[in-house]
Design a protein around this motif. Sequence first.
Motif, PDB file in Angstrom:
ATOM      1  N   PHE A   1       8.066 -29.857 -45.034  1.00  0.00           N
ATOM      2  CA  PHE A   1       6.994 -29.265 -44.240  1.00  0.00           C
ATOM      3  C   PHE A   1       7.581 -28.058 -43.514  1.00  0.00           C
ATOM      4  O   PHE A   1       8.241 -28.187 -42.491  1.00  0.00           O
ATOM      5  N   LEU A   2       7.351 -26.876 -44.098  1.00  0.00           N
ATOM      6  CA  LEU A   2       7.952 -25.631 -43.618  1.00  0.00           C
ATOM      7  C   LEU A   2       7.038 -24.983 -42.586  1.00  0.00           C
ATOM      8  O   LEU A   2       5.909 -24.592 -42.891  1.00  0.00           O
ATOM      9  N   GLU A   3       7.523 -24.872 -41.357  1.00  0.00           N
ATOM     10  CA  GLU A   3       6.708 -24.405 -40.240  1.00  0.00           C
ATOM     11  C   GLU A   3       7.127 -23.003 -39.818  1.00  0.00           C
ATOM     12  O   GLU A   3       8.275 -22.799 -39.413  1.00  0.00           O
ATOM     13  N   PRO A   4       6.230 -22.017 -39.899  1.00  0.00           N
ATOM     14  CA  PRO A   4       6.579 -20.637 -39.523  1.00  0.00           C
ATOM     15  C   PRO A   4       6.817 -20.508 -38.015  1.00  0.00           C
ATOM     16  O   PRO A   4       5.876 -20.585 -37.218  1.00  0.00           O
ATOM     17  N   ILE A   5       8.068 -20.318 -37.637  1.00  0.00           N
ATOM     18  CA  ILE A   5       8.428 -20.264 -36.216  1.00  0.00           C
ATOM     19  C   ILE A   5       7.609 -19.217 -35.473  1.00  0.00           C
ATOM     20  O   ILE A   5       7.107 -19.461 -34.373  1.00  0.00           O
ATOM     21  N   ALA A   6       7.474 -18.039 -36.066  1.00  0.00           N
ATOM     22  CA  ALA A   6       6.835 -16.921 -35.360  1.00  0.00           C
ATOM     23  C   ALA A   6       5.374 -17.193 -35.047  1.00  0.00           C
ATOM     24  O   ALA A   6       4.793 -16.537 -34.176  1.00  0.00           O
ATOM     25  N   LEU A   7       4.772 -18.160 -35.729  1.00  0.00           N
ATOM     26  CA  LEU A   7       3.359 -18.467 -35.502  1.00  0.00           C
ATOM     27  C   LEU A   7       3.157 -19.687 -34.604  1.00  0.00           C
ATOM     28  O   LEU A   7       2.006 -20.027 -34.292  1.00  0.00           O
ATOM     29  N   TYR A   8       4.239 -20.334 -34.179  1.00  0.00           N
ATOM     30  CA  TYR A   8       4.121 -21.523 -33.339  1.00  0.00           C
ATOM     31  C   TYR A   8       3.213 -21.277 -32.127  1.00  0.00           C
ATOM     32  O   TYR A   8       2.328 -22.069 -31.822  1.00  0.00           O
ATOM     33  N   MET A   9       3.483 -20.185 -31.410  1.00  0.00           N
ATOM     34  CA  MET A   9       2.781 -19.923 -30.150  1.00  0.00           C
ATOM     35  C   MET A   9       1.801 -18.747 -30.265  1.00  0.00           C
ATOM     36  O   MET A   9       1.285 -18.288 -29.248  1.00  0.00           O
ATOM     37  N   THR A  10       1.583 -18.253 -31.466  1.00  0.00           N
ATOM     38  CA  THR A  10       0.683 -17.116 -31.654  1.00  0.00           C
ATOM     39  C   THR A  10      -0.752 -17.515 -31.338  1.00  0.00           C
ATOM     40  O   THR A  10      -1.276 -18.488 -31.883  1.00  0.00           O
ATOM     41  N   ARG A  11      -1.379 -16.761 -30.465  1.00  0.00           N
ATOM     42  CA  ARG A  11      -2.738 -17.057 -30.029  1.00  0.00           C
ATOM     43  C   ARG A  11      -3.760 -16.031 -30.534  1.00  0.00           C
ATOM     44  O   ARG A  11      -4.911 -16.366 -30.800  1.00  0.00           O
ATOM     45  N   ASP A  12      -3.334 -14.780 -30.628  1.00  0.00           N
ATOM     46  CA  ASP A  12      -4.266 -13.697 -30.921  1.00  0.00           C
ATOM     47  C   ASP A  12      -4.056 -13.149 -32.320  1.00  0.00           C
ATOM     48  O   ASP A  12      -2.947 -13.206 -32.868  1.00  0.00           O
ATOM     49  N   LEU A  13      -5.114 -12.571 -32.890  1.00  0.00           N
ATOM     50  CA  LEU A  13      -5.037 -11.991 -34.227  1.00  0.00           C
ATOM     51  C   LEU A  13      -4.995 -10.473 -34.190  1.00  0.00           C
ATOM     52  O   LEU A  13      -4.087  -9.859 -34.741  1.00  0.00           O
ATOM     53  N   LEU A  14      -5.973  -9.854 -33.528  1.00  0.00           N
ATOM     54  CA  LEU A  14      -6.086  -8.391 -33.570  1.00  0.00           C
ATOM     55  C   LEU A  14      -5.680  -7.728 -32.272  1.00  0.00           C
ATOM     56  O   LEU A  14      -5.053  -6.670 -32.284  1.00  0.00           O
ATOM     57  N   GLU A  15      -6.036  -8.316 -31.152  1.00  0.00           N
ATOM     58  CA  GLU A  15      -5.692  -7.723 -29.864  1.00  0.00           C
ATOM     59  C   GLU A  15      -5.455  -8.819 -28.849  1.00  0.00           C
ATOM     60  O   GLU A  15      -5.913  -9.954 -29.016  1.00  0.00           O
TER      61      GLU A  15
END
Length: 411
Positions: A248-262
């Motif tokens: 189960f490969l988990e993208p670290i950079a997206l763990y806490m990502t909340r926003d998409l465009l702004e």
Amino acid sequence: ERGLCSGSQLSEKAQCWLQRIQRVGAEASTRPRLECAESVMASIVPKTLADDTQPLTSTQQQAVFAFDKRNFKKPQPLGKMINWALHEILARYQNTVVFGEDVGKKGGVYHVTHHLFDHFGANRVVNTLLDEQSILGLAMGMAQQGFLPIPEIQFLAYVHNAEDQIRGEAATLPFFSNGQYHNGMVIRIAGLAYQKGFGGHFHNDNSFAVFRDIPGVIVMCPSNGHDAVLMMRQAVQLAHCQKRLVIFLEPIALYMTRDLLEEGDQGWLHEFPSADAPLPALGEPSRYGDGDELVIITYGNGYYLSRQACSELGLEERIRILDLRYLVPLDIEKVVDAIGPANHILVVDECRNRGSLSEELITALYEHSRDWQRVDRITAKDSFIPLGSAAYKVLPGKEDIRQYLQEHLGQ
């Protein structure tokens, strides 16, 4: 010399063992020979057993998530959703054990195992030595004793010094024992690149090629919290019912990502799926958009970046974006079905140009059909990941995708 056994006794024991070996050999010689590839490979994927567990009731769920009840009904990022999924799984499957470096009271480097220790205790949430060989060795031993291990490898690059525990031991046991033994488990690995502020090769490794040619292994990679919950449930179900070994490969950079465009748009937050939400079909990509001029095929961070590029150029009605989700084995039939009528394809692969999934994907597309008008790919450079902002010089970025779309779609 010590009088433990006489010569005649030793001879008698040797004769008994010889007779036993001959008897077992004679029995083995009567069994059907392996006459075709299917019979040789039959033990790689064990037979499916019934799932003897039940989804949590609403009362049980309330008890499990009481520690975070203020947030439970709110959309959350990937890391929080995996944390909740692990709470749910440990409550549902009583034989599951989570273990790894700092997963206990600390809750993991990224707090993905937060509160598990407090709720389930030291026997089911275990800190280990800082040694990946020991972690995976423990997982194998536990699997063979009836547990369902969920080991965590803290960073993808850390697994390489212990990869033979997977390749040469865990994955091969069902094959060489003809299905008598197994190593059903879910190995969580925080990985891939784009992590800000804490980088370098050992924390931003973007190569999982070592897993891609191991028969029977499944590699999943969710890009968002909603998919992560469903896929984690599915991974544990596969380990429980089919005794599969799942990465189960988990993208670290997206763990806490909340926003998409702004900032503040909360475009990458999702609600926790209900306990009875249907699981995706194994190997089926998710799809964003219904356009048929061009299809982007990607996964992980590449899906996030592609969504950004598509939205910024206003191309939602002209293109579609496929998130592969299931990287190994690659189900090309399901991928082609999701492509639809389009014949112009762009593969966005955040891993290296050489040895990445994009090579297999493009080969499989052309083996399936020669009618594609154009198939291109954007990948990372054949480089290790350096520190700081230099990392983005060797990784595919949103601007690379934008430029391609502008050149080929006239934007």
